[in-house]
Design a protein around this motif. Structure first.
Motif, PDB file in Angstrom:
ATOM      1  N   CYS A   7      12.854 -28.169  30.285  1.00  0.00           N
ATOM      2  CA  CYS A   7      14.149 -27.597  30.782  1.00  0.00           C
ATOM      3  C   CYS A   7      14.395 -26.305  30.215  1.00  0.00           C
ATOM      4  O   CYS A   7      14.484 -25.943  29.039  1.00  0.00           O
ATOM      5  CB  CYS A   7      15.151 -28.582  30.358  1.00  0.00           C
ATOM      6  SG  CYS A   7      16.944 -28.361  30.780  1.00  0.00           S
ATOM      7  N   CYS A  25      18.014 -26.750  28.059  1.00  0.00           N
ATOM      8  CA  CYS A  25      18.122 -27.326  26.739  1.00  0.00           C
ATOM      9  C   CYS A  25      16.805 -27.701  26.129  1.00  0.00           C
ATOM     10  O   CYS A  25      16.732 -28.074  25.044  1.00  0.00           O
ATOM     11  CB  CYS A  25      18.727 -29.009  26.772  1.00  0.00           C
ATOM     12  SG  CYS A  25      17.686 -30.109  27.524  1.00  0.00           S
ATOM     13  N   CYS A  63      16.243 -30.482  33.335  1.00  0.00           N
ATOM     14  CA  CYS A  63      16.428 -31.828  32.745  1.00  0.00           C
ATOM     15  C   CYS A  63      17.297 -32.635  33.697  1.00  0.00           C
ATOM     16  O   CYS A  63      18.246 -31.849  34.267  1.00  0.00           O
ATOM     17  CB  CYS A  63      16.250 -32.056  31.532  1.00  0.00           C
ATOM     18  SG  CYS A  63      18.080 -31.865  30.776  1.00  0.00           S
ATOM     19  N   CYS A  69      20.843 -31.890  32.238  1.00  0.00           N
ATOM     20  CA  CYS A  69      21.464 -30.548  32.397  1.00  0.00           C
ATOM     21  C   CYS A  69      21.913 -30.167  33.900  1.00  0.00           C
ATOM     22  O   CYS A  69      23.082 -29.672  34.451  1.00  0.00           O
ATOM     23  CB  CYS A  69      20.782 -29.477  31.889  1.00  0.00           C
ATOM     24  SG  CYS A  69      20.571 -29.406  30.219  1.00  0.00           S
TER      25      CYS A  69
HETATM   26 ZN   LIG Z   1      18.253 -29.863  29.970  1.00  0.00          ZN
END
Ligand SMILES: [Zn+2]
Length: 141
Positions: free
Chosen positions: A20, A23, A57, A60
């Protein structure tokens, strides 16, 4: 049906290092396909060009939705969210030492992005710690 071809999806994932771009959750070990984020949302004229796409991801992506800016919780100013195509991750975020697994925003953009994307949601922090224990999240020590 996905809006992106397998080739485009593979391009975005490879450029992101298969994690991601917000994050840093790795795709490895995850069951869900990571969505491709329009950094500037389609509703605001964002395109399908690579320069407007980021691997995210599911967490998020679901939190960001169409947001492109947020409020810095420290200064209360409206700021742009982190843009993986033109911002350096290390300049906006760092891993907290205590509690381990949490992300700290270093700038207004970093803090607003952590807040809007709920990057320190308890289940995400727990997942990072678990992945770190089995060697799948090398950024965390
Ligand atoms: Zn993420």
């Amino acid at each position: 049906m996905s809006a992106f071809s397998d080739v485009r999806r593979a391009e975005v994932a490879a450029r992101a290092g298969h994690r991601c771009e917000y994050c840093h959750l790795p795709t490895r070990g995850q069951v869900a396909t990571f969505p491709i984020d329009h950094i500037s949302p389609r509703s605001a004229g964002g395109t399908n060009e690579l320069s407007n796409l980021a691997l995210t991801c599911p967490h998020c992506n679901a939190q960001k939705w169409t947001a492109a800016e947020g409020t810095d919780p420290e200064t209360k100013e409206r700021v742009p969210l982190f843009n993986p195509r033109c911002d350096e991750w290390d300049q906006h975020f760092e891993w907290a030492v205590d509690p381990p697994g949490e992300l700290a925003g270093l700038t207004g953009t970093g803090r607003a992005t952590v807040a809007i994307l709920c990057m320190n949601a308890i289940e995400m922090v727990a997942l990072r710690r678990l992945l770190a224990e089995v060697g799948l999240f090398p950024e965390l020590r």
